[in-house]
Design a protein around this motif. Structure first.
Motif, PDB file in Angstrom:
ATOM      1  N   LEU A 240       0.806  -1.216   0.000  1.00  0.00           N
ATOM      2  CA  LEU A 240       0.000   0.000   0.000  1.00  0.00           C
ATOM      3  C   LEU A 240       0.843   1.272   0.000  1.00  0.00           C
ATOM      4  O   LEU A 240       0.371   2.324  -0.428  1.00  0.00           O
ATOM      5  N   TYR A 241       2.068   1.182   0.495  1.00  0.00           N
ATOM      6  CA  TYR A 241       2.886   2.376   0.704  1.00  0.00           C
ATOM      7  C   TYR A 241       4.162   2.270  -0.132  1.00  0.00           C
ATOM      8  O   TYR A 241       4.955   1.336   0.041  1.00  0.00           O
ATOM      9  N   LEU A 242       4.342   3.231  -1.034  1.00  0.00           N
ATOM     10  CA  LEU A 242       5.432   3.165  -2.005  1.00  0.00           C
ATOM     11  C   LEU A 242       6.817   3.047  -1.369  1.00  0.00           C
ATOM     12  O   LEU A 242       7.646   2.273  -1.856  1.00  0.00           O
ATOM     13  N   PRO A 243       7.143   3.797  -0.299  1.00  0.00           N
ATOM     14  CA  PRO A 243       8.491   3.695   0.257  1.00  0.00           C
ATOM     15  C   PRO A 243       8.839   2.298   0.769  1.00  0.00           C
ATOM     16  O   PRO A 243      10.021   1.973   0.902  1.00  0.00           O
ATOM     17  N   TYR A 244       7.820   1.475   1.050  1.00  0.00           N
ATOM     18  CA  TYR A 244       8.073   0.134   1.578  1.00  0.00           C
ATOM     19  C   TYR A 244       7.729  -0.954   0.573  1.00  0.00           C
ATOM     20  O   TYR A 244       7.732  -2.149   0.913  1.00  0.00           O
ATOM     21  N   ALA A 245       7.395  -0.586  -0.654  1.00  0.00           N
ATOM     22  CA  ALA A 245       6.952  -1.568  -1.649  1.00  0.00           C
ATOM     23  C   ALA A 245       8.022  -2.624  -1.920  1.00  0.00           C
ATOM     24  O   ALA A 245       7.704  -3.793  -2.155  1.00  0.00           O
ATOM     25  N   ALA A 246       9.296  -2.218  -1.863  1.00  0.00           N
ATOM     26  CA  ALA A 246      10.372  -3.165  -2.152  1.00  0.00           C
ATOM     27  C   ALA A 246      10.494  -4.256  -1.092  1.00  0.00           C
ATOM     28  O   ALA A 246      11.105  -5.300  -1.335  1.00  0.00           O
ATOM     29  N   ASN A 247       9.917  -4.029   0.090  1.00  0.00           N
ATOM     30  CA  ASN A 247       9.995  -5.025   1.166  1.00  0.00           C
ATOM     31  C   ASN A 247       9.050  -6.201   0.947  1.00  0.00           C
ATOM     32  O   ASN A 247       9.133  -7.201   1.654  1.00  0.00           O
TER      33      ASN A 247
END
Length: 290
Positions: A240-247
């Motif tokens: 849902l949140y772009l800054p954490y999408a890579a996780n």
């Protein structure tokens, strides 16, 4: 509202599942300083200490007995851990750690600060004349004066708490706060203030403003909306949140479960306390007069 010992258990419940997400084998993240947050915290501590110093024994016994001072100190310690310890840097890389940071503010620091009578003690830091001027100014603020006794105040406090929770967990607002340090501080301040006011209302259940049954209903409704938000985060099929999408989804799922379980424990404990209070009141009403 749960006692400080129960809040400590909530804090353990928030942080324990995250041990697997910490940087294993790496050097611990450094402590950090956010100037605005630090300035506000130092101002609060200074006013609280000055208020304690100006109080006489009777005032201290009525407003700031030892248990309340310890509660305030626990709240300050929790804020320091949440905002300035390595948790803050871990929160930049992990949504789960960021959720833990928010839960520490809303479920541990805020209730402790409200139990510490922070606002009343801080007011005592001023001489009598400025104190009266501050009191008159605050009382003239729309809604403040009637909030002291109005039965509408607790539901409104719960609504503000819920609104802040949903507002800042909307993906666009969440991402914007991560990108702007000032906005991020406002986000944290919103969580802390709205939750402190809410838990203050719940902790004073039984007075003219909030009866025990109403406290059960309000806490239950707040718990349900929190569980709904937690479920949406946990069960979302995509990040849902772009800054954490890579996780990936695992980080987001842990964050949702953190909002679901520890928060649910606190709401349940608060409801049980209110139910016990209702039973005690009924027992006293049924007790024959001697």
């Amino acid at each position: 509202m749960p006692r400080p010992a129960h809040l400590a258990l909530i804090a353990v419940g928030v942080l324990w599942p995250l041990r697997a997400l910490a940087h294993g084998g790496e050097a611990p993240a450094p402590w950090s300083v956010e100037p605005v947050a630090l300035a506000l915290l130092l101002m609060s501590v200074t006013l609280y200490a000055a208020g304690l110093a100006r109080m006489g024994p009777r005032q201290r016994a009525a407003i700031a007995p030892r248990r309340r001072v310890l509660a305030y100190a626990g709240g300050v310690a929790t804020i320091i851990v949440a905002l300035f310890s390595p948790i803050d840097e871990l929160a930049d890389a992990s949504f789960a750690w960021h959720m833990a940071q928010h839960l520490l503010l809303m479920l541990v620091a805020a209730p402790l600060m409200s139990m510490g009578n922070a606002h009343l003690v801080a007011l005592m830091a001023f001489p009598i004349a400025p104190r009266r001027r501050i009191g008159r100014t605050v009382n003239r603020t729309p809604g403040v004066r009637c909030g002291g006794s109005s039965r509408a105040a607790p539901p409104l406090a719960g609504l503000a708490f819920a609104a802040g929770l949903w507002l800042w967990h909307a993906p666009r607002m969440y991402d914007a706060a991560l990108a702007d340090p000032t906005l991020h501080t406002i986000e944290h301040l919103t969580f802390l203030v709205t939750s402190a006011v809410f838990w203050r209302m719940i902790s004073t259940a039984g007075d003219r403003r909030l009866d025990g049954l109403s406290a059960v209903v309000i806490v239950t409704l707040i718990g349900l909306q929190g569980n709904l938000l937690a479920a949406l985060i946990t069960l979302a099929p995509l990040p849902l949140y772009l800054p954490y999408a890579a996780n990936g989804l695992s980080d987001q799922q842990v964050a949702g479960l953190l909002m679901w379980l520890p928060a649910g424990m606190l709401y349940l404990a608060s409801s049980l306390r209110a139910i016990l209070m209702i039973q005690s009141e009924r027992s006293q009403m049924r007790r024959p007069e001697s």
